[in-house]
Motif scaffolding. Structure first.
Motif, PDB file in Angstrom:
ATOM      1  N   ARG A 406       0.843  -1.196   0.000  1.00  0.00           N
ATOM      2  CA  ARG A 406       0.000   0.000   0.000  1.00  0.00           C
ATOM      3  C   ARG A 406       0.874   1.241   0.000  1.00  0.00           C
ATOM      4  N   LEU A 407       0.359   2.286  -0.666  1.00  0.00           N
ATOM      5  CA  LEU A 407       1.041   3.568  -0.751  1.00  0.00           C
ATOM      6  C   LEU A 407       0.288   4.572   0.099  1.00  0.00           C
ATOM      7  N   LEU A 408       0.999   5.217   1.031  1.00  0.00           N
ATOM      8  CA  LEU A 408       0.406   6.182   1.945  1.00  0.00           C
ATOM      9  C   LEU A 408       0.923   7.573   1.617  1.00  0.00           C
ATOM     10  N   ARG A 409       0.017   8.546   1.625  1.00  0.00           N
ATOM     11  CA  ARG A 409       0.400   9.933   1.355  1.00  0.00           C
ATOM     12  C   ARG A 409       0.548  10.677   2.668  1.00  0.00           C
ATOM     13  N   LEU A 410       1.769  11.121   2.962  1.00  0.00           N
ATOM     14  CA  LEU A 410       2.051  11.805   4.219  1.00  0.00           C
ATOM     15  C   LEU A 410       1.728  13.285   4.169  1.00  0.00           C
ATOM     16  N   SER A 411       1.877  13.905   3.000  1.00  0.00           N
ATOM     17  CA  SER A 411       1.640  15.343   2.898  1.00  0.00           C
ATOM     18  C   SER A 411       1.083  15.676   1.523  1.00  0.00           C
ATOM     19  N   ASP A 412       0.356  16.799   1.447  1.00  0.00           N
ATOM     20  CA  ASP A 412      -0.245  17.243   0.191  1.00  0.00           C
ATOM     21  C   ASP A 412       0.585  18.294  -0.507  1.00  0.00           C
TER      22      ASP A 412
END
Length: 456
Positions: A406-412
């Motif tokens: 899975r790929l997690l987005r830490l910041s936008d």
């Protein structure tokens, strides 16, 4: 145009903000500049303590890039797009251990996380700044923010710095020395600054028998405690007539001829102990129980080689990077290898950027492919991968979990400034987010350094 504007703005600053992102690519020949977003400055005859950073430009298309419509080829093995990511949840996927914000790095240099020691303390650096000629260092407790300031390190001056070892016994920072002419290139000596934590004293090492180098950013401390240093052997040639122009109007140097290096090693306790390892490499790193390297870097990588550090046995394999891919970044940890690549620009200016992960046996694990992806770094023993993206729609920092796929987005958002760079122990990792006010054309004026820990 933007680079030139930035340089003019920065000339008035005696101590511009530090930036340590991919300086090897920035300081190389002109062809390297087509795939970097920050420009370093040379001040006089020494490498300045700060560098220019470029943020996302407001006129970029906010929609995610359509790779298929642009004609971008798919890489070998499983592929992940940034749009596949879900938001990371603090307290569930990771916990934040510390953060520090610089509100305005446009006006002056700031404070940085230079990594984390093996016993869990942040190496905190302050400056140099306009009111402070030399940098100060502290070991900071991430839980309380309490700082134990170290003895003054005046010999460091205002050089760029890279932490290569932060152990319980010593802190090792490398920096460029005086520039020297080496053929058609400007090379430099290597300097190491070693802080003995028991005695509380600094020592500066310079090896007169070590050849001049491109820069200190490629140096790695091996499992034997020696510092391994790449010395330029051959530079990839620009084709006659120059690089072709890509669909975005910029030079497209995909499928470039790579650079090669002779590998040397030096002792971090004895300046007369210098050794030519007799090995020609491109990019290199140390994994759990092996040394890994490519045939070349900053161009066609060639094969990947793996040497068992216990037995000395070697094997090699074709990593299947793609016909037009240039190797820009290289990271090894555990039994995995991560390779950051630029593979060409296609219709509508869409870039084929990749972070491809393979095992040390040559098996394809997965590739993060998208417009503006770079900086793949394996963390947590190779169980996770951090990547940074610069496209306006998908910009930010991401964390890939290999076990959960899975790929997690830490910041936008992506910061223009690198304020958290360096080694981290165990399941810890660092990233940067934008902060401060808006600056016309160049994004935000500041940045926040984050230290986090993965929750398994």
């Amino acid at each position: 145009m933007v680079n030139e504007l930035r340089e003019l703005m920065r000339e008035a600053s005696a101590i511009p903000p530090q930036d340590r992102t991919d300086v090897a690519a920035v300081l190389g020949r002109g062809r390297r500049r087509v795939r970097v977003r920050r420009m370093a400055i040379l001040a006089g005859t020494s490498l300045a303590a700060g560098a220019i950073a470029l943020g996302s430009l407001a006129w970029l298309d906010p929609a995610p890039a359509d790779l298929a419509a642009a004609g971008v080829p798919r890489p070998a093995g499983p592929t992940v797009r940034l749009t596949d990511a879900r938001p990371a949840v603090e307290g569930q996927d990771y916990r934040e251990l510390a953060a520090y914000t610089n509100e305005d790095l446009e006006a002056d240099n700031g404070q940085y996380f230079d990594g984390v020691t093996d016993d869990g303390l942040v190496l905190f650096r302050d400056g140099p700044r306009s009111t402070q000629r030399y940098p100060r260092f502290a070991l900071m407790d991430p839980a309380t923010g309490e700082k134990d300031w170290l003895a003054e390190a005046r010999d460091i001056g205002q050089s760029q710095l890279w932490a290569v070892e932060l152990s319980e016994q010593r802190l090792v920072l490398v920096s460029p020395g005086e520039p020297v002419q080496s053929g058609d290139d400007m090379a430099m000596a290597l300097t190491a600054h070693v802080y003995d934590r028991a005695s509380g004293t600094w020592d500066t090492l310079r090896w007169t028998d070590l050849p001049a180098i491109d820069g200190p950013w490629g140096a790695r401390v091996g499992p034997d405690g020696r510092l391994y240093v790449p010395v330029l052997a051959s530079r990839g040639e620009i084709p006659e007539g120059g690089w072709p122009t890509g669909p975005d109007g910029e030079a497209d140097d995909a499928d470039a001829e790579g650079d090669t290096y002779d590998l040397w090693s030096v002792s971090l306790t004895e300046q007369r102990d210098v050794r030519d390892e007799g090995l020609r490499v491109g990019a290199f790193d140390f994994a759990q129980d092996a040394m890994v390297w490519t045939d070349s870097q900053n161009g066609d990588a060639g094969r990947v080689h793996v040497r068992d550090l216990a037995t000395g046995e070697e094997r090699s394999f074709d990593p299947a990077l793609g016909e037009r891919c240039n190797l820009l970044g290289f990271s090894a940890d555990g039994d995995r290898i991560a390779m950051s690549q630029y593979c060409g620009t296609y219709e509508g200016g869409v870039r084929d950027d990749r972070v491809q992960v393979v095992t040390t046996d040559g098996d394809q694990v997965m590739t993060v492919q998208d417009n503006g992806v770079e900086g793949g770094q394996l963390v947590a023993g190779g169980d996770y991968l951090t990547v940074t993206a610069y496209d306006r729609a998908t910009g930010g920092t991401y964390l890939y979990d290999f076990d959960q796929e899975r790929l997690l987005r830490l910041s936008d958002g992506t910061s223009s400034w690198s304020v958290a760079v360096g080694p981290t122990p165990g399941d810890q990792f660092m990233w940067t987010t934008p902060a401060g006010g808006k600056v016309e054309l160049f994004g935000r004026s500041g940045a926040t350094a984050h230290l986090g820990e993965i929750i398994r």
